[in-house]
Design an enzyme around this catalytic site. Structure first.
Site, PDB file in Angstrom:
ATOM      1  CG  ASN A 170      46.859  28.198  38.904  1.00 27.46           C
ATOM      2  OD1 ASN A 170      47.968  27.689  38.731  1.00 27.46           O
ATOM      3  ND2 ASN A 170      46.082  28.569  37.906  1.00 27.46           N
ATOM      4  N   GLY A 177      46.954  39.087  46.923  1.00 26.11           N
ATOM      5  CA  GLY A 177      45.950  39.123  47.966  1.00 26.11           C
ATOM      6  C   GLY A 177      44.548  38.782  47.519  1.00 26.11           C
ATOM      7  CB  VAL A 284      37.986  13.297  38.713  1.00 28.36           C
ATOM      8  CG1 VAL A 284      36.632  13.136  38.030  1.00 28.36           C
ATOM      9  CG2 VAL A 284      37.847  13.136  40.221  1.00 28.36           C
ATOM     10  CG  ASP A 348      41.887  17.600  33.699  1.00 25.17           C
ATOM     11  OD1 ASP A 348      42.576  18.302  32.944  1.00 25.17           O
ATOM     12  OD2 ASP A 348      42.372  16.887  34.605  1.00 25.17           O
ATOM     13  CG  HIS A 369      50.373  38.915  36.007  1.00 22.98           C
ATOM     14  ND1 HIS A 369      51.432  39.787  36.150  1.00 22.98           N
ATOM     15  CD2 HIS A 369      49.686  38.971  37.175  1.00 22.98           C
ATOM     16  CE1 HIS A 369      51.377  40.333  37.366  1.00 22.98           C
ATOM     17  NE2 HIS A 369      50.322  39.854  38.001  1.00 22.98           N
ATOM     18  CB  THR A 381      52.749  40.277  43.523  1.00 22.75           C
ATOM     19  OG1 THR A 381      51.479  40.848  43.815  1.00 22.75           O
ATOM     20  CG2 THR A 381      53.775  40.902  44.448  1.00 22.75           C
ATOM     21  NE  ARG A 385      52.660  46.049  37.794  1.00 25.83           N
ATOM     22  CZ  ARG A 385      51.562  45.520  37.240  1.00 25.83           C
ATOM     23  NH1 ARG A 385      50.751  46.299  36.553  1.00 25.83           N
ATOM     24  NH2 ARG A 385      51.292  44.246  37.353  1.00 25.83           N
ATOM     25  NE  ARG A 406      46.405  41.170  36.977  1.00 22.80           N
ATOM     26  CZ  ARG A 406      46.149  40.243  37.854  1.00 22.80           C
ATOM     27  NH1 ARG A 406      45.518  39.152  37.478  1.00 22.80           N
ATOM     28  NH2 ARG A 406      46.521  40.371  39.087  1.00 22.80           N
ATOM     29  CG  HIS A 510      47.867  35.600  35.771  1.00 23.25           C
ATOM     30  ND1 HIS A 510      48.746  34.958  36.610  1.00 23.25           N
ATOM     31  CD2 HIS A 510      47.058  36.344  36.575  1.00 23.25           C
ATOM     32  CE1 HIS A 510      48.485  35.286  37.865  1.00 23.25           C
ATOM     33  NE2 HIS A 510      47.445  36.118  37.870  1.00 23.25           N
ATOM     34  CG  HIS A 511      42.258  34.293  35.915  1.00 25.36           C
ATOM     35  ND1 HIS A 511      42.394  33.730  37.166  1.00 25.36           N
ATOM     36  CD2 HIS A 511      40.927  34.332  35.667  1.00 25.36           C
ATOM     37  CE1 HIS A 511      41.194  33.455  37.657  1.00 25.36           C
ATOM     38  NE2 HIS A 511      40.286  33.810  36.761  1.00 25.36           N
ATOM     39  NE  ARG A 550      41.811  36.544  38.189  1.00 21.36           N
ATOM     40  CZ  ARG A 550      42.878  36.879  38.930  1.00 21.36           C
ATOM     41  NH1 ARG A 550      42.756  37.748  39.919  1.00 21.36           N
ATOM     42  NH2 ARG A 550      44.055  36.373  38.654  1.00 21.36           N
ATOM     43  N   GLY A 553      43.439  40.264  42.607  1.00 22.93           N
ATOM     44  CA  GLY A 553      42.848  40.056  43.933  1.00 22.93           C
ATOM     45  C   GLY A 553      41.439  39.491  43.888  1.00 22.93           C
ATOM     46  CB  ALA A 555      41.307  34.818  41.180  1.00 26.57           C
TER      47      ALA A 555
HETATM   48  P1  FAD Z   1      43.284  25.778  41.797  1.00 26.06           P
HETATM   49  O1  FAD Z   1      43.838  26.475  42.966  1.00 26.06           O
HETATM   50  O2  FAD Z   1      44.120  25.736  40.578  1.00 26.06           O
HETATM   51  O3  FAD Z   1      42.927  24.299  42.262  1.00 26.06           O
HETATM   52  C1  FAD Z   1      42.389  23.361  41.381  1.00 26.06           C
HETATM   53  C2  FAD Z   1      42.869  21.982  41.815  1.00 26.06           C
HETATM   54  O4  FAD Z   1      42.180  20.987  41.059  1.00 26.06           O
HETATM   55  C3  FAD Z   1      44.347  21.783  41.524  1.00 26.06           C
HETATM   56  O5  FAD Z   1      45.010  21.368  42.682  1.00 26.06           O
HETATM   57  C4  FAD Z   1      44.366  20.732  40.446  1.00 26.06           C
HETATM   58  O6  FAD Z   1      45.496  19.900  40.478  1.00 26.06           O
HETATM   59  C5  FAD Z   1      43.097  19.973  40.726  1.00 26.06           C
HETATM   60  N1  FAD Z   1      42.587  19.226  39.561  1.00 26.06           N
HETATM   61  C6  FAD Z   1      42.525  19.651  38.276  1.00 26.06           C
HETATM   62  N2  FAD Z   1      42.026  18.675  37.492  1.00 26.06           N
HETATM   63  C7  FAD Z   1      41.760  17.614  38.301  1.00 26.06           C
HETATM   64  C8  FAD Z   1      41.267  16.313  38.080  1.00 26.06           C
HETATM   65  N3  FAD Z   1      40.966  15.881  36.850  1.00 26.06           N
HETATM   66  N4  FAD Z   1      41.122  15.482  39.141  1.00 26.06           N
HETATM   67  C9  FAD Z   1      41.471  15.877  40.389  1.00 26.06           C
HETATM   68  N5  FAD Z   1      41.992  17.106  40.649  1.00 26.06           N
HETATM   69  C10 FAD Z   1      42.117  17.964  39.621  1.00 26.06           C
HETATM   70  N6  FAD Z   1      44.330  35.657  42.324  1.00 26.06           N
HETATM   71  C11 FAD Z   1      44.060  36.589  43.263  1.00 26.06           C
HETATM   72  O7  FAD Z   1      42.916  36.929  43.499  1.00 26.06           O
HETATM   73  N7  FAD Z   1      45.076  37.139  43.990  1.00 26.06           N
HETATM   74  C12 FAD Z   1      46.371  36.815  43.783  1.00 26.06           C
HETATM   75  O8  FAD Z   1      47.248  37.302  44.477  1.00 26.06           O
HETATM   76  C13 FAD Z   1      46.679  35.881  42.750  1.00 26.06           C
HETATM   77  N8  FAD Z   1      47.959  35.586  42.441  1.00 26.06           N
HETATM   78  C14 FAD Z   1      48.207  34.620  41.501  1.00 26.06           C
HETATM   79  C15 FAD Z   1      49.517  34.267  41.210  1.00 26.06           C
HETATM   80  C16 FAD Z   1      49.788  33.256  40.309  1.00 26.06           C
HETATM   81  C17 FAD Z   1      51.216  32.923  39.969  1.00 26.06           C
HETATM   82  C18 FAD Z   1      48.711  32.559  39.681  1.00 26.06           C
HETATM   83  C19 FAD Z   1      48.976  31.452  38.708  1.00 26.06           C
HETATM   84  C20 FAD Z   1      47.407  32.931  39.944  1.00 26.06           C
HETATM   85  C21 FAD Z   1      47.152  33.958  40.844  1.00 26.06           C
HETATM   86  N9  FAD Z   1      45.852  34.336  41.127  1.00 26.06           N
HETATM   87  C22 FAD Z   1      45.601  35.286  42.065  1.00 26.06           C
HETATM   88  C23 FAD Z   1      44.726  33.587  40.558  1.00 26.06           C
HETATM   89  C24 FAD Z   1      44.242  32.552  41.581  1.00 26.06           C
HETATM   90  O9  FAD Z   1      45.342  32.054  42.307  1.00 26.06           O
HETATM   91  C25 FAD Z   1      43.518  31.392  40.933  1.00 26.06           C
HETATM   92  O10 FAD Z   1      42.532  31.861  40.059  1.00 26.06           O
HETATM   93  C26 FAD Z   1      42.842  30.556  42.003  1.00 26.06           C
HETATM   94  O11 FAD Z   1      43.774  30.181  42.978  1.00 26.06           O
HETATM   95  C27 FAD Z   1      42.178  29.318  41.427  1.00 26.06           C
HETATM   96  O12 FAD Z   1      41.670  28.576  42.506  1.00 26.06           O
HETATM   97  P2  FAD Z   1      40.861  27.241  42.234  1.00 26.06           P
HETATM   98  O13 FAD Z   1      40.623  26.609  43.546  1.00 26.06           O
HETATM   99  O14 FAD Z   1      39.712  27.516  41.358  1.00 26.06           O
HETATM  100  O15 FAD Z   1      41.880  26.362  41.373  1.00 26.06           O
HETATM  101  C1  SIN Z   2      49.453  39.409  41.532  1.00 23.52           C
HETATM  102  O1  SIN Z   2      49.771  39.318  42.713  1.00 23.52           O
HETATM  103  O2  SIN Z   2      49.902  40.242  40.738  1.00 23.52           O
HETATM  104  C2  SIN Z   2      48.453  38.470  41.012  1.00 23.52           C
HETATM  105  C3  SIN Z   2      47.169  38.850  41.558  1.00 23.52           C
HETATM  106  C4  SIN Z   2      46.067  38.217  40.825  1.00 23.52           C
HETATM  107  O3  SIN Z   2      46.258  37.468  39.873  1.00 23.52           O
HETATM  108  O4  SIN Z   2      44.928  38.496  41.222  1.00 23.52           O
END
Ligand code: FAD
Ligand code: SIN
Length: 580
Positions: A170, A177, A284, A348, A369, A381, A385, A406, A510-511, A550, A553, A555
């Site tokens: 994600n 940001g 995994v 998982d 979202h 994004t 807004r 949100r 979304h989250h 949440r 920004g 996350a």
């Molecule tokens: P992820 O980035 O999802 O990474 C987890 C990884 O683990 C993935 O690559 C997945 O494939 C892997 N995985 C899962 N299961 C297994 C398994 N069994 N074995 C091996 N690998 C596995 N937050 C903000 O603060 N600002 C933003 O601007 C923002 N914009 C967003 C826009 C979108 C469209 C989305 C969907 C989310 C947004 N968020 C934003 C939220 C934020 O991006 C996520 O909460 C955050 O990136 C999650 O990071 P993570 O490393 O925990 O998980």
């Molecule tokens: C967005 O850019 O609207 C997503 C930001 C977020 O999920 O924190």
């Protein structure tokens, strides 16, 4: 020997060497045979295939023969195919960031077909066997990459396991940001902010059910984490405002470009440059239990299964926003909703921790979202807004403060006719935020040279629409939104510079705020509140930081701060185990 004979001999020798080099080089270059070849790659929703026709070493025709991804992604896949045919080669054709998984999958399929045309019947497959390491990091998103880099810096041997063919999860899609307070960047820009205010905003946003210790940990480490990312080359020099934040604290690349894909690219490059072992298509399926301690993982790959014994494991697998079964089991009212999440966000790890009696928290807290394009599931994004856009319903009227959190904005949209609304902005807003250029390139914007033309295209009442925009512009001028209470600091500009733009949007999952229960050291807790030895978790897979809602920004702050802490704490644990 005569002088002329010596020169002739030298020329002969040089020519011979040149010929040998030419022959050797030629024999090294793979010859692409004429014919028709098929190749496979992995798209967003599974396997995709291409068929290529080659002649005189070039690709003269190509076709996508199977693809399961969305119509939207298919358009990008087709663009890649067209570019390859135009160039006759895949050289110089890059994946497209708006549809990274799909377009990278198409390029992989081309490579696979070219390998066959070159006499290599199969792309080389890596098969892994049982091994051991200090720390296994599961998931190559923002949290996992941060954890791995920090553990590597602490001198640990690390293996990162990623189930998808590319890194980023994600995090690749994060746009608006990364929130952080009291940062060097804010100071440079003259923005006043405090950790205290950031903590308060996050607790209020989360309806005060957040774990305050986790919130304090995130906030108090946010500034140092921004510096850590800046040092590695992440551009976080633009600072804007997102809903629920009192001050401007959302850090992103210059000009307001999307943060996530850039962050992943920099961190993944760091991982590769430091020689950290990162394994794609390695899923995994479970944790190894050694008398109640976590001692490694079981891994599934296309070439077979194997296990890694390790002293510690960091779970960084992200949330479960793409697993409708789990979503609906905790929040039945979300049945049938779309999702902004990548297909690997399936939760998982929630199963694996059951063996250790691992605890979870806030599982029913699932966020939608508000500004997601229906069917396409593309999120627009919140920063649009934040930079001045408004929301308009089918009566041409605003219906709430666009900077409400949100949950509030999502509920308000669902109460409008058609359960969607229009996000409306002008050229001034577009110029203020580079991320909008991506939406424009994807053809997602409805454009009107003036408000009347835009209203006609949206099929809404032009008179009411013009009145609403005028009223909003008056509120901007007065610094007071009497109708809906949008704060003066949340109305940075009027909507007045043509052309004008609109996007139809509605809420989508979304989250997932809930997840594995951790303490501030990212140690995973069991149901008795005790630490599970050797097990750490960071990022969206955990619960407690964001409470019931949440803030935008928060996350990316969460995953980088706690990812880094997990790397450090797991390393400390390994050192203790080694000393025992
Ligand atoms: P992820 O980035 O999802 O990474 C987890 C990884 O683990 C993935 O690559 C997945 O494939 C892997 N995985 C899962 N299961 C297994 C398994 N069994 N074995 C091996 N690998 C596995 N937050 C903000 O603060 N600002 C933003 O601007 C923002 N914009 C967003 C826009 C979108 C469209 C989305 C969907 C989310 C947004 N968020 C934003 C939220 C934020 O991006 C996520 O909460 C955050 O990136 C999650 O990071 P993570 O490393 O925990 O998980
Ligand atoms: C967005 O850019 O609207 C997503 C930001 C977020 O999920 O924190």
């Amino acid at each position: 020997m005569k002088k002329s004979n010596i020169i002739a001999t030298i020329i002969f020798i040089l020519l011979s060497i040149a010929c040998i080099i030419a022959i050797t080089t030629c024999s090294k270059a793979p010859t692409i045979q004429d014919g028709t070849w098929s190749g496979d790659g992995e798209g967003f929703k599974g396997k995709l295939s291409v068929e290529i026709t080659t002649k005189d070493g070039k690709i003269v025709d190509a076709e996508l023969t199977s693809i399961q991804d969305s119509d939207f992604a298919k358009e990008y896949a087709q663009q890649i195919v067209n570019q390859v045919v135009e160039k006759g080669t895949i050289k110089g054709v890059d994946a497209i960031s708006s549809a990274t998984y799909t377009t990278k999958g198409v390029l992989d399929a081309f490579k696979n077909a070219i390998d066959k045309a070159s006499g290599k019947n199969d792309t080389p497959k890596v098969s892994y066997s049982d091994t051991e390491t200090d720390i296994v990091v599961i998931g190559a998103g923002g949290a996992g990459l941060s954890a791995a880099l920090e553990a590597n810096a602490d001198g640990m041997d690390v293996i990162i396991l990623e189930k998808m063919p590319i890194a980023g999860g994600n995090t690749n899609y994060a746009t608006g940001g990364l929130n952080a307070s009291e940062t060097s960047v804010q100071k440079k820009l003259g923005i006043e902010d405090s950790n205290e205010q950031y903590i308060q905003d996050t607790m209020i946003g989360g309806k005060n059910i957040n774990d305050p210790v986790l919130v304090e940990t995130m906030v108090e480490n946010s500034s140092d984490t921004v510096d850590w990312l800046l040092e590695m080359g992440v551009d976080l020099t633009d600072v804007g405002k997102m809903a629920g934040s009192t001050n401007s604290r959302t850090h992103r690349p210059a000009g307001g470009a999307a943060v996530g894909s850039h962050l992943v690219q920099v961190l993944e490059n760091q991982v590769k440059n430091r020689g950290i072992d990162i394994r794609y298509n390695n899923e995994v399926t479970g944790l190894i239990d050694q008398d109640g301690k976590v001692a490694g993982v079981i891994v599934e790959t296309p070439e077979g299964n194997y296990k890694i014994n390790s002293k510690a494991v960091i779970i960084a697998t992200g949330g479960f926003g793409a697993n409708p079964e789990i979503i609906v089991s905790y929040k039945p009212e979300l049945e049938g909703f779309g999702t902004t999440n990548h297909s690997g966000a399936t939760g998982d790890a929630l199963e694996w921790i059951k063996v250790f009696d691992g605890d979870v928290v806030d599982m029913e807290q699932i966020q939608t979202h508000p500004t997601v394009i229906p069917e396409k599931n593309i999120m627009i994004t919140e920063a649009v807004r934040g930079n001045g856009a408004i929301m308009i319903n089918r009566d041409g009227k605003r219906f709430g403060s666009e900077m409400a959190t949100r949950d509030v904005m999502s509920d308000a949209i669902l109460k409008q006719k058609g359960k969607t609304a229009f996000l409306v902005f002008d050229q001034g807003v577009r110029d203020s935020l580079k991320a909008i250029e991506g939406y424009a390139k994807q053809g997602l914007l409805t454009v009107g040279k003036d408000l009347k033309e835009l209203a006609e295209k949206l099929k809404i009442d032009a008179g009411e629409f013009e009145k609403s925009v005028k009223k909003y512009n008056d509120a901007v001028e007065k610094g007071l939104d009497e109708e809906f209470g949008r704060k003066a600091s949340e109305m940075p500009r009027k909507i007045e510079i043509g052309p004008f733009y609109a996007v139809e949007v509605g809420p989508a999952v979304h989250h997932t705020m809930g997840g594995i229960k951790i303490n501030a050291d990212t140690e995973v807790l069991n149901k008795d509140g005790n630490v599970i030895p050797g097990l750490y978790a960071a990022g969206e897979v955990t619960g407690g930081v964001h409470g019931a809602n949440r803030l935008g920004g928060n996350a990316v702050a969460d995953i980088t701060v706690f990812g880094k802490i997990a790397g450090d704490k797991a390393s400390e644990y390994v050192e203790i185990v080694e000393a025992e």
